[in-house]
Structure formats: structure tokens, C-alpha cells
Design an enzyme around this catalytic site. Structure first.
Site: not given
Length: 199
Positions: A19, A46, A139
Site C-alpha cells: 500500500s 492499493h 489488509d
């Protein structure tokens, strides 16, 4: 395929997930890998679902491996890097192909690391390697549990070289991470995993 191994993918697959701070980390991991890598590579970082991403184009200039955005029904091929496009979750299907589904307007994170890793786990089994790089949030925890459940391997970037330790730290919290590595140590660890992966 080893006796008793019912997984459809017969070569290693490496999933690099990240991310915030991911571009630099992905560059550092992919740049040393050889063009004849004996594994397919999937990338989920992400990104905003509202804007085109240049991630694939940038990484393609920084590694000997060909890099492009994944397309629905793509066949996984060793020596190729496929990246989850914006506004799509990336899945590995039972036919060893990729599927893209719309991510919608609500969480989970987009693209979802959990969805990618869970589907990779059930199609690749012990030949799956998940590498959790820098990023905020948690996540990936459920996907890591799926990877471990199906006999795969998980590595995580260490706190000192992570721009953000949320995702790697959450991975470590599962107690299922086999190695916690500095960023420079990740490429050789990937190569060693590929060399020793069941065929």
C-alpha cells in the site's frame, strides 16, 4: 505434480502486496529479478479506483521482467509480472487464469490483498509465496491465513525498511510469516523460494 497435490498451478507464483510506499518497495524487489524468472508474479498495491494508474508502466522500466496490468482471463505465465488495475479486485481462478471483478465504492481496500491471496492459496497451494511490503492498514491477514492453510509461504518486510509498517506488522501478528526481511534481502529470498518450490 507431486503425489496428492491437487492444485492446478504447477509452477511457483509470487504475490507482492503493498500500500503506502509501495512503488519504492516494489522497485527494490523487482529490479534484481532475472528475465527468466521461473515463477509468475502478481502485484496488488492499493490505488485510487478513480484514476488511471501508471504503476505498471513505471515498474516495466525498472526490471528485466515484462510488467503490465492484468486483464480478465489472463493466463499465468512464469517470467511475467501482472498488476491489479484500479477499481478491480484480482483473483486467481481454478483454471490457473486471472479474473477481475469490480471493487465497488465501499471497502475492503482496493484492490483487496485478502481476495488475491485467498484465491492464490487454493489454486497454487505450496507453490504460493506471498510477500507483504510496506503499507498502512491490516489488509492481507485473512489471505495470509489462507496461504498458510494451503501450504504456501509468507514473507514480510521488516519495520526498519518499511515506509509504513501497518500491513507487514499485521502480517507478522498472524504468527504465520516464515521470514521477516529487510528490503534488500527480499529478492534473494524470493529466488531461493522459487529454486526450492515443489514442481
Amino acid at each position: 505434480m507431486p503425489a496428492g497435490d491437487c492444485y492446478p498451478l504447477e509452477f511457483p507464483v509470487v504475490a507482492l502486496v503493498a500500500s503506502a510506499g509501495g512503488l519504492e518497495a516494489l522497485t527494490a524487489v523487482l529490479a534484481p529479478l532475472p528475465a527468466d524468472l521461473a515463477a509468475a508474479v502478481l502485484v496488488a498495491q492499493h490505488v485510487s479506483p478513480d484514476h488511471p494508474s501508471r504503476l505498471a508502466a513505471i515498474l516495466d522500466q525498472r526490471t528485466a521482467l515484462p510488467v503490465r496490468e492484468a486483464r480478465n482471463n489472463d493466463l499465468l505465465v512464469p517470467g511475467t509480472v501482472l498488476i491489479a488495475p484500479p477499481a478491480r479486485h484480482l483473483l486467481v481462478t481454478s483454471q490457473a487464469r486471472l479474473g477481475l471483478i469490480e471493487s465497488g465504492t465501499l471497502p475492503p481496500a482496493r484492490p483487496s490483498v485478502d481476495l488475491l491471496l485467498a484465491t492464490l492459496a487454493v489454486t497454487c497451494g505450496p507453490r504460493a509465496l506471498a510477500v507483504v511490503l510496506t503499507g498502512k492498514g491490516t489488509d492481507g491477514q485473512a489471505g495470509i491465513r489462507a496461504i498458510a492453510h494451503c501450504g504456501g509461504t509468507v514473507y514480510a518486510q521488516d519495520v526498519t525498511t518499511s515506509a509504513h509498517y501497518g500491513m507487514p506488522g499485521a502480517a507478522v501478528d498472524t504468527t504465520l510469516v516464515e521470514q521477516v526481511l529487510t528490503l534488500p534481502d527480499i529478492p534473494p529470498a524470493i529466488l531461493a523460494h522459487i529454486d526450492n518450490a515443489p514442481r
